[in-house]
Design a protein around this motif. Structure first.
Motif, mmCIF file in Angstrom:
data_model
loop_
_atom_site.group_PDB
_atom_site.id
_atom_site.type_symbol
_atom_site.label_atom_id
_atom_site.label_comp_id
_atom_site.label_asym_id
_atom_site.label_seq_id
_atom_site.Cartn_x
_atom_site.Cartn_y
_atom_site.Cartn_z
ATOM 1 N N LEU A 158 17.096 19.658 60.227
ATOM 2 C CA LEU A 158 18.397 20.057 60.749
ATOM 3 C C LEU A 158 18.211 20.442 62.215
ATOM 4 O O LEU A 158 17.096 20.488 62.720
ATOM 5 C CB LEU A 158 18.947 21.232 59.944
ATOM 6 N N THR A 159 19.300 20.750 62.894
ATOM 7 C CA THR A 159 19.209 21.128 64.304
ATOM 8 C C THR A 159 18.494 22.458 64.503
ATOM 9 O O THR A 159 17.997 22.748 65.579
ATOM 10 C CB THR A 159 20.618 21.182 64.920
ATOM 11 N N PRO A 208 20.816 29.602 63.301
ATOM 12 C CA PRO A 208 21.091 30.536 64.406
ATOM 13 C C PRO A 208 21.643 29.823 65.638
ATOM 14 O O PRO A 208 21.066 29.860 66.724
ATOM 15 C CB PRO A 208 19.725 31.177 64.664
ATOM 16 N N GLU A 209 22.774 29.155 65.429
ATOM 17 C CA GLU A 209 23.472 28.414 66.473
ATOM 18 C C GLU A 209 24.832 29.076 66.651
ATOM 19 O O GLU A 209 25.632 29.090 65.727
ATOM 20 C CB GLU A 209 23.662 26.957 66.063
ATOM 21 N N ARG A 253 27.046 20.731 73.043
ATOM 22 C CA ARG A 253 25.905 21.347 72.349
ATOM 23 C C ARG A 253 24.842 21.721 73.379
ATOM 24 O O ARG A 253 24.710 21.079 74.418
ATOM 25 C CB ARG A 253 25.333 20.389 71.309
ATOM 26 N N ARG A 254 24.112 22.782 73.045
ATOM 27 C CA ARG A 254 23.009 23.207 73.912
ATOM 28 C C ARG A 254 21.775 23.404 73.055
ATOM 29 O O ARG A 254 21.809 24.126 72.057
ATOM 30 C CB ARG A 254 23.346 24.500 74.644
ATOM 31 N N VAL A 256 15.589 22.846 70.005
ATOM 32 C CA VAL A 256 16.272 23.589 68.947
ATOM 33 C C VAL A 256 17.689 23.915 69.399
ATOM 34 O O VAL A 256 17.895 24.461 70.492
ATOM 35 C CB VAL A 256 15.511 24.899 68.601
ATOM 36 N N ARG A 257 18.671 23.583 68.575
ATOM 37 C CA ARG A 257 20.071 23.865 68.891
ATOM 38 C C ARG A 257 20.291 25.367 68.925
ATOM 39 O O ARG A 257 19.892 26.087 68.024
ATOM 40 C CB ARG A 257 20.954 23.212 67.812
ATOM 41 N N THR A 258 20.954 25.841 69.997
ATOM 42 C CA THR A 258 21.234 27.271 70.124
ATOM 43 C C THR A 258 22.730 27.576 70.159
ATOM 44 O O THR A 258 23.148 28.647 69.736
ATOM 45 C CB THR A 258 20.587 27.860 71.393
#
Length: 167
Positions: free
Chosen positions: A3-4, A51-52, A91-92, A97-99
């Motif tokens: 996953l992201t 944790p996004e 998206r960042r 890792v997506r935050t």
């Protein structure tokens, strides 16, 4: 395929992370911005989540997308595909890792109410919150195809809960 990011227990720091990011992104919207909401699982105390930080920016209209995209890029955001007409997505990721995710919707867009109602229901109903958390953890454990698979498998639960609200 991962996953992201990995699902983790609720973190009391998430609301503060939302507030900080809200302040950063708001500068790029100028007078078109109406409000910014904390949505998604990190907006629900007690709910395990990737944790996004999800932000929902409600705008009068999509005025100067080129300038907005450039501003968001200075903050580390990449413009994703539009999720529907009038619903833009950014998206960042940090070190892969997506935050953060930012949904930008025109005032009155159906997704605004849907995201806010689902968030509020999860905040208020511990039984549904627990069912949703259990589902997310099961889906993460069995995931083979990445975020698309995960989102598609969560959708029937969310749709059923939302359909129940409208009846």
């Amino acid at each position: 395929m991962a996953l992201t990011s990995k699902i983790s227990l609720y973190d009391d720091q998430w609301p503060g992370a939302f507030s900080a990011e809200k302040g950063r992104i708001a500068k790029g919207f100028g007078c078109e911005l109406i409000e910014v909401h904390h949505v998604g699982s990190t907006a629900v105390p007690g709910l395990a989540a990737k944790p996004e930080i999800d932000l929902l920016a409600v705008v009068v209209e999509h005025r100067d997308e080129v300038a907005r995209n450039a501003f968001m890029a200075t903050l580390g955001y990449v413009r994703g595909s539009d999720l529907s007409p009038g619903h833009h997505f950014y998206r960042r990721d940090v070190e892969g890792v997506r935050t953060h995710k930012v949904h930008v919707c025109i005032c009155g867009h159906e997704q605004i109410g849907r995201m806010l109602r689902f968030r509020d229901l999860l905040r208020q109903d511990s039984g549904i919150r627990q069912q949703y958390q259990d589902l997310k953890l099961r889906l993460e454990a069995g995931n083979r195809e990445g975020i698309g698979e995960y989102l598609a498998q969560k959708a029937p639960f969310i749709d059923a809960v939302m359909d129940g609200l409208s009846q």
